[in-house]
Design an enzyme around this catalytic site. Structure first.
Site, mmCIF file in Angstrom:
data_model
loop_
_atom_site.group_PDB
_atom_site.id
_atom_site.type_symbol
_atom_site.label_atom_id
_atom_site.label_comp_id
_atom_site.label_asym_id
_atom_site.label_seq_id
_atom_site.Cartn_x
_atom_site.Cartn_y
_atom_site.Cartn_z
ATOM 1 N N LYS A 55 6.756 2.378 -91.124
ATOM 2 C CA LYS A 55 5.480 2.858 -90.193
ATOM 3 C C LYS A 55 4.949 4.175 -90.437
ATOM 4 O O LYS A 55 3.804 4.491 -90.534
ATOM 5 C CB LYS A 55 5.987 2.491 -88.737
ATOM 6 N N GLN A 99 11.254 2.021 -81.310
ATOM 7 C CA GLN A 99 11.856 0.758 -82.327
ATOM 8 C C GLN A 99 12.768 0.090 -81.477
ATOM 9 O O GLN A 99 13.924 0.478 -81.052
ATOM 10 C CB GLN A 99 12.472 1.650 -83.439
ATOM 11 N N ASP A 122 2.046 -0.281 -79.580
ATOM 12 C CA ASP A 122 2.947 -1.218 -80.009
ATOM 13 C C ASP A 122 2.864 -2.510 -79.095
ATOM 14 O O ASP A 122 3.412 -3.646 -79.477
ATOM 15 C CB ASP A 122 4.330 -0.628 -80.202
HETATM 16 N N1 LIG Z 1 8.951 -1.733 -81.302
HETATM 17 C C1 LIG Z 1 9.052 -2.586 -82.220
HETATM 18 N N2 LIG Z 1 8.122 -2.949 -82.845
HETATM 19 C C2 LIG Z 1 8.019 -3.716 -83.945
HETATM 20 O O1 LIG Z 1 7.098 -3.934 -84.511
HETATM 21 C C3 LIG Z 1 9.307 -3.742 -84.448
HETATM 22 C C4 LIG Z 1 10.600 -3.542 -83.785
HETATM 23 N N3 LIG Z 1 10.364 -2.897 -82.598
HETATM 24 N N4 LIG Z 1 11.667 -3.734 -84.342
HETATM 25 C C5 LIG Z 1 11.967 -4.382 -85.520
HETATM 26 C C6 LIG Z 1 10.609 -5.352 -85.704
HETATM 27 C C7 LIG Z 1 10.697 -5.666 -87.272
HETATM 28 N N5 LIG Z 1 9.611 -5.276 -87.961
HETATM 29 C C8 LIG Z 1 9.022 -5.337 -89.157
HETATM 30 C C9 LIG Z 1 7.778 -4.840 -89.589
HETATM 31 C C10 LIG Z 1 7.305 -4.852 -90.762
HETATM 32 C C11 LIG Z 1 8.079 -5.634 -91.501
HETATM 33 C C12 LIG Z 1 7.692 -5.589 -93.051
HETATM 34 O O2 LIG Z 1 6.676 -5.196 -93.522
HETATM 35 N N6 LIG Z 1 8.399 -6.551 -93.817
HETATM 36 C C13 LIG Z 1 7.994 -6.883 -95.165
HETATM 37 C C14 LIG Z 1 9.072 -6.677 -96.154
HETATM 38 C C15 LIG Z 1 9.847 -5.410 -95.924
HETATM 39 C C16 LIG Z 1 11.036 -5.278 -96.907
HETATM 40 O O3 LIG Z 1 10.979 -5.070 -97.946
HETATM 41 O O4 LIG Z 1 12.304 -5.580 -96.336
HETATM 42 C C17 LIG Z 1 7.165 -8.259 -95.341
HETATM 43 O O5 LIG Z 1 7.408 -8.903 -94.627
HETATM 44 O O6 LIG Z 1 6.536 -8.190 -96.535
HETATM 45 C C18 LIG Z 1 9.160 -6.342 -91.152
HETATM 46 C C19 LIG Z 1 9.894 -6.212 -90.081
HETATM 47 C C20 LIG Z 1 8.803 -4.525 -86.761
HETATM 48 N N7 LIG Z 1 9.593 -4.578 -85.645
#
Ligand SMILES: Nc1nc(=O)c2c([nH]1)NC[C@@H]1CN(c3ccc(C(=O)N[C@@H](CCC(=O)O)C(=O)O)cc3)C=[N+]21
Length: 281
Positions: A55, A99, A122
């Protein structure tokens, strides 16, 4: 049938270009001020640390600043509330991301709700959720809002469709269901106590997997031609849905990785830029 790939990665990259221009224009009209997103990471879970870092990196790519707050795993609710209060009152902070999950001694709901509405980029507060659910102006919860943005971009027809959301978490399943309802879908929410889950999933024109269990939703439960959105993210690059057997019999799907994840981050940044523009100039 060749399914349309809902390519969140490419879409997020192209939207980052537009956000970069907006941030640059804002700098030009405000003596170099930029939106600033404060990220709060409590404890040292490596996966959470990676997401928070992603992020911060996204902020940097569009020319924004981020303020990375790290607090120990032993932090109390009071200490976290005090930090959120400080960030709420800091005129240089335009967005706050706490987070999830926080360590279990912390009252996460109280901390989410302490975030000032105009800095809740968020979309995690009860107030923001309620306003969104009532069709009032509010920043959307990042993951479901990212899903709505990708469906809109690809002109997926939502009105009158049966959307089945599997999962009812506060920052994914519940707001997802409300956003789909706002878009005039007929919405079913399934969860761990649901009976006949496969039968309900079979009815989905639009299916959102938001359970947090690797490949929990089986390909054979999903009807031909459905739009499949996988909001899961698990080690080994799998989501909540068994996707591989579906790619030539559904109408569209989000890949994992490269689907919902990048849209989540893009939505957080998009809403942070909006908040920065409102506060700065
Ligand atoms: N307050 C809060 N807000 C959130 O939005 C939040 C959170 N807590 N806690 C955890 C989850 C998880 N999350 C992700 C964001 C991006 C990818 C992401 O970009 N993933 C890549 C792959 C990343 C990799 O290489 O592992 C993809 O899907 O292409 C994954 C998971 C946001 N979260």
């Amino acid at each position: 049938m060749t399914a349309l790939i809902l390519d969140g990665k490419t879409l997020a990259a192209s939207w980052e270009e537009q956000l970069t221009e907006r941030v640059s224009a804002l700098k030009n009209r405000s003596n170099g001020r930029t939106p600033i997103l404060a990220t709060i990471l409590v404890g040292d879970d490596p996966a959470s640390a990676t997401y928070v870092k992603m992020k911060g990196n996204a902020c940097r790519r569009v020319g924004m600043d981020s303020l990375a707050v790290e607090m120990p795993g032993s932090t109390s609710t009071e200490q976290l509330l005090a930090k959120i209060d400080e960030l709420n009152n800091d005129p240089n902070v335009h967005g706050i991301l706490l987070q999830h999950p926080v360590p279990e001694q912390i009252d996460e709901r109280a901390c989410f709700d302490a975030i000032a509405l105009h800095k809740d980029v968020d979309g995690v507060t009860c107030l923001g959720f309620g306003r969104m659910a009532m069709g009032e102006d509010a920043y959307g919860c990042a993951t479901p809002k990212g899903i709505m943005r990708i469906l809109e971009h690809y002109k997926i027809d939502i009105e009158g469709k049966h959307a089945v959301v599997v999962g009812r978490s506060a920052i994914l399943g519940k707001p997802m269901a409300m956003m789909l309802l706002e878009a005039n879908a007929t919405v079913t929410i399934c969860h761990s106590r649901t009976k006949n889950l496969p039968d309900l999933i079979k009815q989905a024109d639009i299916l959102v997997g938001a359970v947090g269990k690797p490949e929990f939703i089986k390909a054979e439960w999903i009807k031909d031609g459905a739009v499949v959105v996988d909001a899961g993210y698990h080690p080994g690059g799998v989501g909540d849905i068994e996707l591989a057997p579906l790619v030539d019999r559904v109408s569209a799907y989000t890949p994992v990785p490269g689907g919902v994840g990048p849209m989540t981050i893009n939505t957080l940044i998009f809403q942070s830029v909006d908040s920065g523009e409102k506060a700065i100039a």
